[in-house]
Write a protein that holds these residues in place. Sequence first.
Motif, PDB file in Angstrom:
ATOM      1  N   ARG A  83       0.772  -1.178  -0.166  1.00 28.18           N
ATOM      2  CA  ARG A  83       0.078  -0.015  -0.038  1.00 28.18           C
ATOM      3  C   ARG A  83       0.950   1.346  -0.086  1.00 28.18           C
ATOM      4  NH1 ARG A  83      -2.716  -3.924   2.664  1.00 28.18           N
ATOM      5  NH2 ARG A  83      -4.979  -4.048   2.648  1.00 28.18           N
ATOM      6  N   HIS A  86       0.013   3.203   4.801  1.00 28.61           N
ATOM      7  CA  HIS A  86      -0.761   1.839   5.747  1.00 28.61           C
ATOM      8  C   HIS A  86       0.021   0.722   5.177  1.00 28.61           C
ATOM      9  CE1 HIS A  86      -3.403   4.730   7.786  1.00 28.61           C
ATOM     10  NE2 HIS A  86      -3.416   5.794   6.767  1.00 28.61           N
ATOM     11  N   ARG A 123      -8.576  -3.851   9.783  1.00 26.32           N
ATOM     12  CA  ARG A 123      -7.234  -3.915   9.616  1.00 26.32           C
ATOM     13  C   ARG A 123      -6.596  -2.659  10.325  1.00 26.32           C
ATOM     14  NH1 ARG A 123      -3.543  -1.872   6.125  1.00 26.32           N
ATOM     15  NH2 ARG A 123      -1.507  -3.172   5.702  1.00 26.32           N
ATOM     16  N   GLY A 158     -11.214   4.429   9.183  1.00 25.66           N
ATOM     17  CA  GLY A 158     -10.566   5.731  10.154  1.00 25.66           C
ATOM     18  C   GLY A 158      -9.233   5.551  10.763  1.00 25.66           C
ATOM     19  N   ASN A 159      -8.999   6.522  11.560  1.00 25.10           N
ATOM     20  CA  ASN A 159      -7.564   6.405  12.142  1.00 25.10           C
ATOM     21  C   ASN A 159      -7.877   6.406  13.642  1.00 25.10           C
ATOM     22  OD1 ASN A 159      -5.868   6.620  10.038  1.00 25.10           O
ATOM     23  ND2 ASN A 159      -5.908   8.628   9.952  1.00 25.10           N
ATOM     24  N   PHE A 172      -2.803  15.439  -0.243  1.00 26.95           N
ATOM     25  CA  PHE A 172      -2.383  14.267   0.392  1.00 26.95           C
ATOM     26  C   PHE A 172      -1.297  13.665  -0.276  1.00 26.95           C
ATOM     27  CE2 PHE A 172      -2.688   9.501   1.008  1.00 26.95           C
ATOM     28  CZ  PHE A 172      -2.923   9.776   2.218  1.00 26.95           C
ATOM     29  N   ARG A 369     -10.911  11.392  -0.909  1.00 29.28           N
ATOM     30  CA  ARG A 369     -10.745   9.942  -0.631  1.00 29.28           C
ATOM     31  C   ARG A 369     -11.383   8.924  -1.513  1.00 29.28           C
ATOM     32  NH1 ARG A 369     -11.044   8.998   5.587  1.00 29.28           N
ATOM     33  NH2 ARG A 369      -9.825   7.216   5.119  1.00 29.28           N
ATOM     34  N   SER A 372      -9.412   8.042  -4.317  1.00 26.91           N
ATOM     35  CA  SER A 372      -8.153   7.516  -4.349  1.00 26.91           C
ATOM     36  C   SER A 372      -8.239   5.887  -4.028  1.00 26.91           C
ATOM     37  CB  SER A 372      -7.572   8.250  -2.990  1.00 26.91           C
ATOM     38  OG  SER A 372      -6.345   7.749  -2.986  1.00 26.91           O
ATOM     39  N   TYR A 373      -9.217   5.703  -2.983  1.00 23.10           N
ATOM     40  CA  TYR A 373      -9.542   4.156  -2.482  1.00 23.10           C
ATOM     41  C   TYR A 373      -9.606   3.249  -3.685  1.00 23.10           C
ATOM     42  CZ  TYR A 373      -8.502   6.203   2.037  1.00 23.10           C
ATOM     43  OH  TYR A 373      -7.962   6.824   3.112  1.00 23.10           O
ATOM     44  N   GLN A 377      -6.307   0.214  -5.775  1.00 22.72           N
ATOM     45  CA  GLN A 377      -6.557  -1.010  -5.532  1.00 22.72           C
ATOM     46  C   GLN A 377      -6.240  -1.675  -6.955  1.00 22.72           C
ATOM     47  OE1 GLN A 377      -6.787  -1.582  -2.611  1.00 22.72           O
ATOM     48  NE2 GLN A 377      -8.082  -0.380  -1.745  1.00 22.72           N
TER      49      GLN A 377
HETATM   50 FE1  HDD Z   1      -5.979   6.966   3.641  1.00 25.00          FE
HETATM   51  C1  HDD Z   1      -5.086   3.799   3.278  1.00 25.00           C
HETATM   52  C2  HDD Z   1      -7.259   6.032   6.459  1.00 25.00           C
HETATM   53  C3  HDD Z   1      -6.925  10.459   4.210  1.00 25.00           C
HETATM   54  C4  HDD Z   1      -5.685   7.621   0.355  1.00 25.00           C
HETATM   55  N1  HDD Z   1      -6.011   5.328   4.637  1.00 25.00           N
HETATM   56  C5  HDD Z   1      -5.809   4.076   4.267  1.00 25.00           C
HETATM   57  C6  HDD Z   1      -5.754   3.232   5.408  1.00 25.00           C
HETATM   58  C7  HDD Z   1      -6.511   4.016   6.266  1.00 25.00           C
HETATM   59  C8  HDD Z   1      -6.612   5.254   5.997  1.00 25.00           C
HETATM   60  C9  HDD Z   1      -6.976   3.390   7.633  1.00 25.00           C
HETATM   61  C10 HDD Z   1      -5.423   1.735   5.247  1.00 25.00           C
HETATM   62  C11 HDD Z   1      -6.828   0.762   5.004  1.00 25.00           C
HETATM   63  C12 HDD Z   1      -6.152  -0.413   4.961  1.00 25.00           C
HETATM   64  O1  HDD Z   1      -6.073  -0.996   5.877  1.00 25.00           O
HETATM   65  O2  HDD Z   1      -6.214  -1.122   3.701  1.00 25.00           O
HETATM   66  N2  HDD Z   1      -6.952   8.213   5.027  1.00 25.00           N
HETATM   67  C13 HDD Z   1      -7.303   7.604   6.268  1.00 25.00           C
HETATM   68  C14 HDD Z   1      -7.624   8.634   7.035  1.00 25.00           C
HETATM   69  C15 HDD Z   1      -7.660   9.880   6.301  1.00 25.00           C
HETATM   70  C16 HDD Z   1      -7.055   9.412   5.222  1.00 25.00           C
HETATM   71  C17 HDD Z   1      -8.625   8.516   8.557  1.00 25.00           C
HETATM   72  C18 HDD Z   1      -8.220  11.233   6.748  1.00 25.00           C
HETATM   73  C19 HDD Z   1      -9.313  11.432   7.390  1.00 25.00           C
HETATM   74  N3  HDD Z   1      -6.191   8.817   2.497  1.00 25.00           N
HETATM   75  C20 HDD Z   1      -6.437   9.900   2.714  1.00 25.00           C
HETATM   76  C21 HDD Z   1      -6.649  10.842   1.645  1.00 25.00           C
HETATM   77  C22 HDD Z   1      -6.108  10.018   0.666  1.00 25.00           C
HETATM   78  C23 HDD Z   1      -5.953   9.009   1.001  1.00 25.00           C
HETATM   79  C24 HDD Z   1      -6.917  12.337   1.884  1.00 25.00           C
HETATM   80  C25 HDD Z   1      -5.931  10.468  -0.853  1.00 25.00           C
HETATM   81  C26 HDD Z   1      -6.658  11.480  -1.427  1.00 25.00           C
HETATM   82  N4  HDD Z   1      -5.264   6.115   1.988  1.00 25.00           N
HETATM   83  C27 HDD Z   1      -5.209   6.382   0.775  1.00 25.00           C
HETATM   84  C28 HDD Z   1      -4.939   5.603  -0.220  1.00 25.00           C
HETATM   85  C29 HDD Z   1      -4.959   4.015   0.414  1.00 25.00           C
HETATM   86  C30 HDD Z   1      -5.204   4.427   1.966  1.00 25.00           C
HETATM   87  C31 HDD Z   1      -3.775   5.897  -1.255  1.00 25.00           C
HETATM   88  C32 HDD Z   1      -3.850   3.178   0.432  1.00 25.00           C
HETATM   89  C33 HDD Z   1      -4.099   1.898   0.554  1.00 25.00           C
HETATM   90  C34 HDD Z   1      -5.416   1.831   0.109  1.00 25.00           C
HETATM   91  O3  HDD Z   1      -5.846   3.112   0.361  1.00 25.00           O
HETATM   92  O4  HDD Z   1      -6.394   0.925   0.268  1.00 25.00           O
HETATM   93  O5  HDD Z   1      -5.916   5.093  -1.379  1.00 25.00           O
END
Ligand code: HDD
Length: 703
Positions: A83, A86, A123, A158-159, A172, A369, A372-373, A377
């Motif tokens: 990833r 994370h 996770r 979440g976080n 981001f 977000r 992005s998510y 993938q």
């Molecule tokens: Fe994110 C993964 C939580 C902002 C883009 N994020 C990811 C994961 C968590 C969070 C827990 C791991 C999921 C897993 O276990 O597979 N992210 C957050 C929180 C945010 C946040 C709580 C703000 C409130 N994230 C955020 C932004 C972006 C992303 C603003 C992009 C614009 N996040 C991603 C991602 C990831 C990710 C690149 C990497 C792997 C995945 O998604 O599946 O899309």
Amino acid sequence: MANSKSSRPETVSIGDQKVLRGTGGELHQTAGGDIPTLTTQQGTPVADDQNSLKAGQRGPTLIEDQHFREKIFHFDHERIPERVVHARGFGAHGYFETYESLSDITRADIFQRAGEKTELFVRFSTVAGNKGSADLARDVRGFAVKFYTKEGNWDLVGNNIPVFFIQDAIKFPDLIHAAKQEPDRGFPQAQTAHDNFWDFISLTPESINMALWIMSDRTIPRSFRFMEGFGVHTFRMVNAEGKSSFVKFHWKPKQGLQSVVWNEALKLNGADPDFHRRDMWDAIKMGDYPEWELGLQVFDEKFAEEFEFDVLDATKIIPEEQVPIRIVGRMVLDRCVDNFFAETEQVAFQTGNLVPGIDFTNDPLLQGRNFSYLDTQLSRLGSTNFNHLPINAPRCPFHHFQQDGHMAFQNPKGRANYEPNSWGKDGGPRENPEKGFQSYPEELEGAKGRHRSETFADHYSQARQFYLSQTKVEQGHIADAFVFELSKVQTAAIRERMVSHLLNVDQDLAAKVAKGLRLKSMPEPADAARPTIMDLKVSEKLSIVLNGPDSFKGRKLGALVTDGVDIDLVTALKSAMESEGAQIAFIAPQVGGVEASDGTWIEADEKIDGGPSLLYDAVVILASEEGGSELAKMPPARDFAADAFSHCKFIGYSQQAQPLLEKAGVWADLDAGCKQLSQTDDGKAFVEMCRDLRFWEREEKLG
Ligand code: HDD
């Protein structure tokens, strides 16, 4: 019911000797019975898996060796991209139990019936480090939950911190680039203590509230089991009548909040880089299932308008005192994964995965977000069909006309693969306006533009509120964390710029950090778009220390023992710990164990070098006369005592441990957090002391 006892027997007899064991760790066994024949992927039985096919005894390997080629080919391609954030995570299965119907605020199926259980997968993760980084990095923890509801998968991604660094998703990539290893040198790994990170933060005032949170002990949790989770954004809930409410999601750990101290975290990363994942694995395997309650902060448009900050701004919280939390259910994690890769690695979370009755708001971070998510993938899992993987597939029936692509193994059956069609019932699924997901019909208007709302402008007031809501001990940790992190920043101007922001948060904090960094003079406060609101009420809920548990349940005592140890004391302590729901692990000079005063053999869980006090929430040192002197000569035993003391742990000791405590340099300073154990009753009294988790009074004296 959760059961904290190990499945291992209490004592066993080996020959004519009684053997006492700690409560930790499960012995992994592979299945017995008939062993199946090894085959190739084609199912062809394999005769020899030790030697490749060769021309002659010492000749070259032949290309016709299909088994060899298939095996190496597959091995060569085992890795997938980790990833982008994370990367290091740990997953577990469980269920959500709804406490009461929430039909007044949402039509979401999962919240309709009290007592209903819904399968889920969680996770936990760190953000910045690569997949192989250490668990105790100072970092935000991800807290992602996939609910397999009857109306589709709902992902709450979440976080463990309720606010975020940035307000708009467009920043981001910059944030993450700055946080991760620097691109020219490829380090530092899994840490924010470097120039690029603090350069970005100090140039991005909206991140200051989050900077305070990440410098608190929230980023060094004792384990995943002892931290909160937050949905962060304001979401919407919509009921069957179409009425919408705003909602923020909170996970409250039933185990209470707990963190480690920074020096402990640094050492833990060496002693056990898998500390958090091992803790979760052990707890679940032992039947001590971790639980969180789901809480909602529900509010309406009127509150949103009156609140001091914009509810669409993800860098702000809504204090619980202003909108109390309604507890609506609980999550229990009761099953470890069968296979890490298939489940934890391949699980794909997506903020866009919502179910009817839950909806987005216009929070610009959430909106970004959602793109992005889904997108990520594809590069990670390699195919648009990642939802065919069992961990990602819904558990409810699903029907659609999406087809083909790499690795498709669930294509629609029959003739129809488009909609509308005229094939009647066999023509497949049809849309359903009543059951289907309806976006909340919010009225929208405005000029197209790259806007940042004025209502997002205050970057310091909540940072101040967070800081002032901490106990003195926690405030000290925040200041120390800033000093540590900024001490690793080589560019003096960046260090000063950070202090200039802290001046807008709290003068004392800024002064402590400036002193710790030995700035020659105090910089001017950073320009602030709005002056800090000085009188926001403190919120006790923001402190970890004030929200700890009232028991030692789920924690672990490390008992360093020697030959000749008083067996009555050991057994009394063990049973007191177990009635508390806590574990005890024995640490000994040799891994085989020790022989107690009455000849009972105590099996060791760890040899002293591999069982530093860092791994335990509290420690006891129980020695015989001779054993105490022997321990005093062992450097790891001296570290065991010295670290436990400086990490403010509760320490129980027998009189005979005095030589060790002297050599460790703590004997003269023993305080009310240390208890001499001489009679069996002392075991119970010691467990009661441990309920406070740490003896923080010591910290001030340590200086
Ligand atoms: Fe994110 C993964 C939580 C902002 C883009 N994020 C990811 C994961 C968590 C969070 C827990 C791991 C999921 C897993 O276990 O597979 N992210 C957050 C929180 C945010 C946040 C709580 C703000 C409130 N994230 C955020 C932004 C972006 C992303 C603003 C992009 C614009 N996040 C991603 C991602 C990831 C990710 C690149 C990497 C792997 C995945 O998604 O599946 O899309």
